[in-house]
Scaffold this motif. Structure first.
Motif, mmCIF file in Angstrom:
data_model
loop_
_atom_site.group_PDB
_atom_site.id
_atom_site.type_symbol
_atom_site.label_atom_id
_atom_site.label_comp_id
_atom_site.label_asym_id
_atom_site.label_seq_id
_atom_site.Cartn_x
_atom_site.Cartn_y
_atom_site.Cartn_z
ATOM 1 N N VAL A 50 -11.023 100.241 -19.161
ATOM 2 C CA VAL A 50 -12.124 100.605 -20.045
ATOM 3 C C VAL A 50 -11.535 101.053 -21.380
ATOM 4 C CG1 VAL A 50 -13.730 101.191 -18.196
ATOM 5 C CG2 VAL A 50 -12.218 102.942 -19.053
ATOM 6 N N CYS A 103 -8.044 104.036 -18.237
ATOM 7 C CA CYS A 103 -8.816 104.431 -19.426
ATOM 8 C C CYS A 103 -7.850 105.137 -20.378
ATOM 9 C CB CYS A 103 -9.970 105.342 -19.008
ATOM 10 S SG CYS A 103 -11.056 105.848 -20.345
ATOM 11 N N THR A 106 -9.095 106.672 -24.814
ATOM 12 C CA THR A 106 -10.500 106.277 -24.955
ATOM 13 C C THR A 106 -11.457 107.452 -24.838
ATOM 14 O OG1 THR A 106 -10.044 104.053 -24.096
ATOM 15 C CG2 THR A 106 -12.316 104.818 -23.978
ATOM 16 N N VAL A 132 -5.982 108.038 -16.867
ATOM 17 C CA VAL A 132 -6.576 108.267 -18.178
ATOM 18 C C VAL A 132 -5.521 108.895 -19.079
ATOM 19 C CG1 VAL A 132 -8.926 108.547 -17.295
ATOM 20 C CG2 VAL A 132 -7.470 110.553 -17.554
#
Length: 235
Positions: A50, A103, A106, A132
């Motif tokens: 993402v 991710c 982001t 992340v």
């Protein structure tokens, strides 16, 4: 040590380009992200990314043998799926399940990172993985900029609209968001380097040396640790 490692034991970030695709992240971030994905999925797997940007990390992961589904709010290529993290509309391609969701750099762009993390959790089965990353506001350089200018490194009025850094996430807060979203085995590390070059780079190194002598130090697993990385397991 490999040829990308320093004598200090910290790896040196590489250039900010991959197969002609610009990397919209600090130098070394994508290289370290790949290391963490490989560690989490040593036998390969299906990965949702993402916030893919131009797709540089997705291509790097594909070249490493992973089955990657890249997404972005405004995808520049037709092989990247459109996805608004603040109001996700999952499709058959993006709904999952996935072995891991990545991710990288982001969450600082989204209005509600907790909601994004809950949405990500819905795509994973128990035991699946999360990676992340976000700018590390506890880095000594970032702490000094906060003291002197009221905003950490790559945050503030100049970065609010472009590149759109609207959400500051210290390590402890990011960890709690991830746990409350339905993850455990949370591990926080640091990687990546600044964009500074030339005389500014020299001044930055001098600043870091003085901060080190003052006892304000940053432990990093890759480069200077300008970004925070978090890995976790879905429960």
């Amino acid at each position: 040590m490999t040829d990308v490692e320093q004598a200090s034991g910290r790896r040196t970030p590489a250039v900010n380009d991959y197969q002609g695709h610009g990397i919209h992240a600090a130098p070394g971030v994508h290289e370290y992200a790949l290391e963490l994905v490989r560690a989490a999925l040593p036998h390969g797997g299906r990965v949702l990314e993402v916030g893919s940007g131009c797709g540089a990390l997705a291509l790097r992961l594909r070249d490493a043998g992973f089955d990657v589904v890249p997404t972005d709010l405004d995808p520049p290529h037709d092989w990247i799926h459109r996805l608004d993290l603040d109001a996700p509309d999952w499709t058959d391609d993006t709904r999952g399940p996935f072995d891991m969701v990545v991710c990288v750099e982001t969450l600082e762009h989204v209005e509600n990172p907790r909601q994004v993390l809950r949405s990500i959790r819905s795509l994973l089965r128990p035991g699946d993985k999360l990676l992340v990353s976000t700018p590390n506001i506890t880095h000594p350089h970032s702490r000094l900029k906060m003291l002197l200018r009221g905003a950490p490194y790559i945050f503030g009025p100049r970065h609010y609209h472009q590149p759109g850094h609207i959400t500051i996430l210290p390590d402890w807060m990011l960890s709690e968001h991830v746990r409350l979203a339905g993850f455990d085995d949370v591990e926080v590390t640091a990687g990546g380097d600044t964009f500074y070059r030339g005389p500014v780079r020299v001044a930055y190194r001098l600043e870091m040396a003085l901060l080190w002598l003052a006892g304000i130090r940053q432990r990093s697993q890759y480069g200077d640790g300008i970004c925070t990385f978090l890995t976790a397991t879905a429960v």
